[in-house]
Design a protein around this motif. Structure first.
Motif, PDB file in Angstrom:
ATOM      1  N   THR A 174       0.830  -1.201   0.000  1.00  0.00           N
ATOM      2  CA  THR A 174       0.000   0.000   0.000  1.00  0.00           C
ATOM      3  C   THR A 174       0.867   1.254   0.000  1.00  0.00           C
ATOM      4  OG1 THR A 174      -0.125  -0.013   2.428  1.00  0.00           O
ATOM      5  CG2 THR A 174      -1.893  -1.122   1.214  1.00  0.00           C
ATOM      6  N   PHE A 175       0.275   2.333  -0.494  1.00  0.00           N
ATOM      7  CA  PHE A 175       0.939   3.633  -0.556  1.00  0.00           C
ATOM      8  C   PHE A 175      -0.093   4.696  -0.191  1.00  0.00           C
ATOM      9  CE2 PHE A 175       2.928   0.684  -3.387  1.00  0.00           C
ATOM     10  CZ  PHE A 175       4.283   0.904  -3.253  1.00  0.00           C
ATOM     11  N   GLN A 176       0.250   5.578   0.751  1.00  0.00           N
ATOM     12  CA  GLN A 176      -0.643   6.674   1.126  1.00  0.00           C
ATOM     13  C   GLN A 176       0.169   7.953   1.290  1.00  0.00           C
ATOM     14  OE1 GLN A 176      -2.741   6.495   4.926  1.00  0.00           O
ATOM     15  NE2 GLN A 176      -4.437   7.687   4.086  1.00  0.00           N
ATOM     16  N   ALA A 177      -0.080   8.898   0.410  1.00  0.00           N
ATOM     17  CA  ALA A 177       0.600  10.186   0.482  1.00  0.00           C
ATOM     18  C   ALA A 177      -0.004  11.024   1.599  1.00  0.00           C
ATOM     19  CB  ALA A 177       0.472  10.910  -0.851  1.00  0.00           C
ATOM     20  N   TYR A 178       0.850  11.768   2.312  1.00  0.00           N
ATOM     21  CA  TYR A 178       0.341  12.668   3.342  1.00  0.00           C
ATOM     22  C   TYR A 178       1.343  13.798   3.567  1.00  0.00           C
ATOM     23  CZ  TYR A 178       3.530  10.836   6.942  1.00  0.00           C
ATOM     24  OH  TYR A 178       4.636  10.503   7.679  1.00  0.00           O
ATOM     25  N   ILE A 179       0.823  14.924   4.030  1.00  0.00           N
ATOM     26  CA  ILE A 179       1.654  16.063   4.434  1.00  0.00           C
ATOM     27  C   ILE A 179       1.413  16.268   5.925  1.00  0.00           C
ATOM     28  CG2 ILE A 179       2.227  18.479   4.033  1.00  0.00           C
ATOM     29  CD1 ILE A 179       0.992  18.257   1.279  1.00  0.00           C
ATOM     30  N   PRO A 180       2.419  16.019   6.774  1.00  0.00           N
ATOM     31  CA  PRO A 180       2.170  16.019   8.220  1.00  0.00           C
ATOM     32  C   PRO A 180       1.947  17.390   8.824  1.00  0.00           C
ATOM     33  CG  PRO A 180       4.491  15.607   7.751  1.00  0.00           C
ATOM     34  CD  PRO A 180       3.784  15.595   6.442  1.00  0.00           C
ATOM     35  N   SER A 181       2.545  18.448   8.243  1.00  0.00           N
ATOM     36  CA  SER A 181       2.409  19.772   8.848  1.00  0.00           C
ATOM     37  C   SER A 181       2.847  20.839   7.855  1.00  0.00           C
ATOM     38  CB  SER A 181       3.242  19.884  10.132  1.00  0.00           C
ATOM     39  OG  SER A 181       4.628  19.894   9.820  1.00  0.00           O
ATOM     40  N   GLY A 182       2.586  22.101   8.233  1.00  0.00           N
ATOM     41  CA  GLY A 182       2.950  23.223   7.383  1.00  0.00           C
ATOM     42  C   GLY A 182       4.443  23.430   7.235  1.00  0.00           C
ATOM     43  N   SER A 199       3.401  32.238   6.445  1.00  0.00           N
ATOM     44  CA  SER A 199       2.982  31.289   7.471  1.00  0.00           C
ATOM     45  C   SER A 199       2.038  30.271   6.821  1.00  0.00           C
ATOM     46  CB  SER A 199       2.268  32.022   8.601  1.00  0.00           C
ATOM     47  OG  SER A 199       1.691  31.118   9.515  1.00  0.00           O
ATOM     48  N   ILE A 200       2.215  29.008   7.152  1.00  0.00           N
ATOM     49  CA  ILE A 200       1.401  27.954   6.559  1.00  0.00           C
ATOM     50  C   ILE A 200       0.415  27.447   7.612  1.00  0.00           C
ATOM     51  CG2 ILE A 200       1.404  25.789   5.286  1.00  0.00           C
ATOM     52  CD1 ILE A 200       2.997  28.021   3.940  1.00  0.00           C
ATOM     53  N   VAL A 201      -0.871  27.493   7.285  1.00  0.00           N
ATOM     54  CA  VAL A 201      -1.915  26.999   8.178  1.00  0.00           C
ATOM     55  C   VAL A 201      -2.596  25.818   7.497  1.00  0.00           C
ATOM     56  CG1 VAL A 201      -4.087  27.518   9.344  1.00  0.00           C
ATOM     57  CG2 VAL A 201      -2.275  29.245   9.235  1.00  0.00           C
ATOM     58  N   MET A 202      -2.548  24.662   8.137  1.00  0.00           N
ATOM     59  CA  MET A 202      -3.132  23.469   7.510  1.00  0.00           C
ATOM     60  C   MET A 202      -3.298  22.367   8.549  1.00  0.00           C
ATOM     61  SD  MET A 202       0.158  21.760   5.559  1.00  0.00           S
ATOM     62  CE  MET A 202      -0.693  20.186   5.420  1.00  0.00           C
ATOM     63  N   PRO A 203      -4.201  21.417   8.290  1.00  0.00           N
ATOM     64  CA  PRO A 203      -4.261  20.185   9.079  1.00  0.00           C
ATOM     65  C   PRO A 203      -3.330  19.152   8.439  1.00  0.00           C
ATOM     66  CG  PRO A 203      -6.037  20.196   7.526  1.00  0.00           C
ATOM     67  CD  PRO A 203      -5.255  21.478   7.283  1.00  0.00           C
ATOM     68  N   ILE A 204      -3.277  17.973   8.983  1.00  0.00           N
ATOM     69  CA  ILE A 204      -2.599  16.874   8.292  1.00  0.00           C
ATOM     70  C   ILE A 204      -3.457  16.491   7.085  1.00  0.00           C
ATOM     71  CG2 ILE A 204      -1.737  14.508   8.480  1.00  0.00           C
ATOM     72  CD1 ILE A 204      -1.409  14.934  11.444  1.00  0.00           C
TER      73      ILE A 204
END
Length: 676
Positions: A437-445, A460-465
Motif C-alpha cells: 500500500t501507498f498513502q501520500a500525506y503532508i504532516p504539517s505546514g 505562514s502555513i496553516v493546515m491540518p494533516i
C-alpha cells in the motif's frame, strides 16, 4: 384481456401497504391470487374501497377499480389510518376483503432565508454577528427539528477565532438577531480529518406548526446563525457558514411518528415508496445544498505576516486499488492565501506512509493543476508541470513558483489553486496478499515553503494533516503475453533432480507465472498442453503450488519430453524440442487478487537448469522471481570434478550430437530403450 384464475379460493394476497409522504407522488398495487392475465399482466379483478374511499380521498389518495392501484399525492399526515378494500373476480363469482393500515409522514422544505445577509466586515470581539439565515417549512403535520449540522469555511480558524456559535429562531423574520429572537442552541466548532470544522446542534426540539386550514401560508419558520468573535481574531481573516449535506439534518413528524432518518417501509416489493425525503429548494445558482451565508471579513490592517492556507476540503481518505505501471491520483491539495497578499508557493515535501517504499516502487510522482476541481486526474487537467525527487519515503517538489491570490480568502474562491499529486508505479512492484500500500500525506505546514510576492517575506502555513487515498497494488495491466487479463505462464524450466542426464520420473518442471498465485490454487495434468506430438509428463505426474508465482510439475513414470533445442510453433513433430502451455483458462489457478489463469499467447519452450556440484538445485528451491541459471544446448546436468576430463569430453560430444535432428532422434531412442 380476460384473467385466468386458479382453482383455489380467491383471496387478496397483499399483506402490507407502503407508507406515504406528503407532497411526494405515491403508487401502490394490490394483488390477488390467480390474478395473472393472459400474457402475464396483472388484472381482471374489480377493486373497491367501499366506505374507506372518502377517507383516503381526504388525504389525497384514490383507488383505480380496474387495476387495484392506490395512488395520489398525499396532502396531510396520519398515523396508522385503517381502511378496508374488497376485490371480486370478473362476473362477481368470488370475492375477498382485507383491512390495512397506512401512515403518511409530512414534508419539510429547507431553503436559504429570504433575508440572507450580504458579504460584510466585522470588528474583532463583535457578538451576535448574523452569519446566515435559513428557512424551513412544514407540510402536512407539525414537524420537530432535532439536529442541524453546519460547516465552517474561510481563512480564519472557526475553532479558535469564534468564541460561540448560536442558533436563533428569527421570530420576526427580519434577518437580524434582536431581543425577540429566542436562542435555541449554542456550541463551538470542532475539526474532523482535513480542514473541515463543523458544529452540530443536537436535541434542538423546536416544533414548526402546520395548520390544515391554511396549508399554503403557515408552517414557515426562519432561523439565524450567530457568531461571537474573539477580540484576538486577526484582521483580514474570513469566515462563512454553510449547510453542506442532506445528511446534516434530522427531524420527526409529530402526527405520523416518522422522521427524515426513517424509512417508509411496506410490503410491496414492486413499490418505489421507500424513504422519507426532505425537499431542498434549489438556489438561483442551480444547486441544492450547500446553502452558504455571506463572507464575513474581520476589519483592520492587513497583517505583515502573509498566510497560505492548505486544505483538501475535508476529504476523508479511502482505500483504492491500483495497478503497476499505471498513473493514479494520490493526493488532492487546495491552496489559498489570506485576502491581502499574493503568495508564491516554492516547495512541497510529501511523505508516504504505506507498506511499500516510495523510492523503490514509485517510478515517478507528478503534480497537475486540477482544472475541473473534481479531485481526480482527468483529461481536462492537461499535462503535469512538476516532477519529484525521492529520498526514501519522502517526495519533494522544488522550484514550483506557483502564484496564489484569493481575494475572498476562501478555499471556495475561484482563484484558489487546486493541485493533484499522482503516482506512477514501477512495473515490478510485487503483487502479494495482502497487497503493498501507498498513502501520500503532508504532516504539517513545515513541509511547505512559500513567500509573499512583493516583500518576499516567508509565508505562514496553516493546515491540518492532509491524507490521500490508501492505494493498494493489486495487479499489473493486461499484457500481450496472456490470452486474457488473468495470470498466465511466462517461462518453464526442467530440473534434472536425479542428475542422470535425461528426463525421468521425479524430475520437475518449474513454471513461472507473470504474477503471484493464490495459495489455494490447484491443477491437474489435464489442464496442460504439450504441442509436440507424443509429449507427456508421465503416468502419475503431479502439480503443486509452493507459493509466489510458481507452479511445479513433478514428472511421472516414462515421461516423453525433448529438452535440448528451442521449441518452435512451426515444428511440432515427434522428437522436436518440447513446449508447454495451459488449456485456455483454468478456474482452479487464480492470482492473489482472484483472477482466473489463462493460456499464454504463445506456447513456452521448456528450458533446462544448470546444476553444479556445489548446489544441486531443484524447482522447489527456485525463487519466486524465477532467478535460475538456464540455457538450451548446454549440458543437461553438469557436475564439474577435478578428475573428469574424459566425462566432460563425452558430454561435449553429446552436445554436438544433439545439435542435429538425427542426433536428437537417436539420443531420444537411446533414452527410451534405457527406461524399458
Amino acid at each position: 384481456m380476460t384473467a385466468v384464475h386458479a382453482a383455489q379460493p380467491f383471496t387478496i394476497e397483499t399483506t402490507d401497504v407502503d407508507n406515504a409522504q406528503v407532497g411526494v407522488p405515491y403508487a401502490f398495487t394490490f394483488r390477488a391470487n390467480g390474478s395473472i392475465a393472459l400474457g402475464g399482466v396483472d388484472g381482471g379483478e374489480n377493486w373497491s374501497l367501499g366506505g374507506s374511499a372518502a377517507t383516503l380521498a381526504s388525504y389525497g389518495l384514490t383507488l383505480d377499480a380496474a387495476t387495484g392501484v392506490l395512488s395520489g399525492t398525499p396532502t396531510r399526515a396520519v398515523k396508522g389510518l385503517l381502511f378496508g378494500i374488497t376485490a371480486d373476480t370478473p362476473g362477481g363469482g368470488q370475492s375477498d376483503g382485507a383491512v390495512y393500515s397506512i401512515t403518511i409522514v409530512g414534508l419539510l422544505d429547507f431553503d436559504s432565508g429570504p433575508l440572507m445577509g450580504v458579504d460584510t466586515s466585522v470588528e474583532p470581539g463583535a457578538t451576535d454577528v448574523e452569519a446566515a439565515q435559513f428557512r424551513m417549512v412544514a407540510h402536512g403535520e407539525d414537524i420537530e427539528i432535532k439536529t442541524l449540522k453546519f460547516h465552517g469555511l474561510g481563512s480564519g480558524s472557526d475553532t479558535f477565532d469564534i468564541s460561540l456559535v448560536k442558533l436563533y429562531r428569527d421570530s420576526n423574520a427580519n434577518g437580524r438577531i434582536d431581543g425577540g429572537d429566542p436562542l435555541l442552541a449554542s456550541g463551538n466548532y470542532v475539526v474532523s480529518e482535513g480542514f473541515n470544522p463543523t458544529i452540530t446542534f443536537s436535541n434542538i426540539g423546536y416544533k414548526i406548526t402546520w395548520d390544515s386550514n391554511t396549508p399554503d401560508t403557515n408552517g414557515i419558520a426562519d432561523f439565524l446563525i450567530g457568531y461571537d468573535f474573539k477580540a484576538t481574531v486577526e484582521p483580514a481573516r474570513t469566515f462563512r457558514v454553510a449547510f453542506e449535506s442532506i445528511d446534516d439534518i434530522d427531524w420527526d413528524g409529530l402526527t405520523s411518528g416518522l422522521g427524515y432518518k426513517d424509512g417508509l417501509g411496506g410490503g410491496d416489493q414492486f413499490s418505489l415508496n421507500q424513504s422519507v425525503v426532505t425537499n431542498f429548494i434549489a438556489e438561483t445558482v442551480g444547486f441544492k445544498p450547500p446553502y452558504r451565508g455571506p463572507v464575513l471579513t474581520v476589519a483592520g490592517t492587513v497583517p505583515l505576516q502573509p498566510t497560505l492556507f492548505v486544505t483538501n476540503n475535508g476529504f476523508l481518505s479511502d482505500s483504492q486499488n491500483a495497478l503497476t505501471e499505471s498513473e493514479t491520483t494520490a493526493l488532492e491539495m487546495i491552496f489559498y492565501s489570506d485576502s491581502g497578499h499574493t503568495i508564491i508557493l516554492d516547495e512541497i515535501n510529501i511523505f508516504d506512509s504505506g507498506t511499500g517504499t516510495a523510492f523503490t516502487h514509485i517510478k515517478k510522482a507528478q503534480l497537475y493543476v486540477d482544472i475541473d476541481k473534481n479531485g481526480v486526474l482527468t483529461a481536462v487537467d492537461g499535462s503535469s508541470f512538476a516532477s519529484a525527487t525521492f529520498s526514501g519515503d519522502k517526495v519533494t517538489f522544488s522550484n514550483l513558483n506557483i502564484s496564489v491570490q484569493t481575494p475572498t480568502g476562501l478555499a471556495t474562491d475561484p482563484a484558489a489553486v487546486h493541485l493533484l499529486l499522482t503516482y506512477t508505479f514501477e512495473n515490478d512492484v510485487p503483487i502479494i496478499n495482502p497487497p503493498l500500500t501507498f498513502q501520500a500525506y503532508i504532516p504539517s505546514g513545515t513541509e511547505i515553503s512559500a513567500h509573499e510576492q512583493v516583500t518576499t517575506n516567508p509565508a505562514s502555513i496553516v493546515m491540518p494533516i492532509l491524507y490521500g487515498n490508501v492505494l493498494a497494488i493489486v495487479d499489473s495491466p493486461a499484457v500481450a503475453g496472456g490470452t486474457g487479463d488473468g495470470p498466465f505462464p511466462d517461462s518453464a524450466v526442467w530440473y534434472d533432480n536425479d542428475t542422470n542426464g535425461y528426463v525421468s520420473q521425479g524430475d520437475t518442471i518449474l513454471v513461472l507465472f507473470d504474477t503471484n498465485l493464490a495459495s489455494n490454487s490447484s491443477a491437474t495434468v489435464d489442464d496442460l498442453v504439450f504441442p509436440v506430438v507424443g509429449d507427456n509428463v508421465g503416468n502419475g505426474a503431479s502439480i503443486s503450488f509452493p507459493g509466489g508465482n510458481r507452479m511445479i510439475i513433478t514428472l511421472g513414470a516414462s515421461p516423453i519430453l525433448t529438452i535440448p533445442g528451442t521449441f518452435q510453433n512451426a515444428n511440432k513433430t515427434a522428437g522436436s524440442p518440447s513446449g508447454i502451455n495451459l488449456k485456455n483458462s483454468v478456474p482452479t489457478i487464480v492470482s492473489v487478487n482472484g483472477k482466473t489463469a489463462v493460456a499464454a499467447q504463445n506456447n513456452l519452450d521448456i528450458d533446462s537448469a544448470t546444476i553444479t556440484s556445489s548446489s544441486t538445485a531443484s524447482a522447489s528451491q527456485a525463487s519466486s522471481s524465477g532467478d535460475t541459471t538456464t540455457g538450451d544446448k548446454v549440458c543437461l546436468a553438469r557436475r564439474a570434478t577435478a578428475n573428469s576430463e574424459v566425462l566432460e569430453n563425452l558430454r561435449l560430444f553429446r552436445d554436438l550430437l544433439l545439435d542435429s535432428w538425427f542426433g536428437r532422434i537417436a539420443t531420444r531412442f537411446y533414452y527410451f530403450l534405457s527406461n524399458l
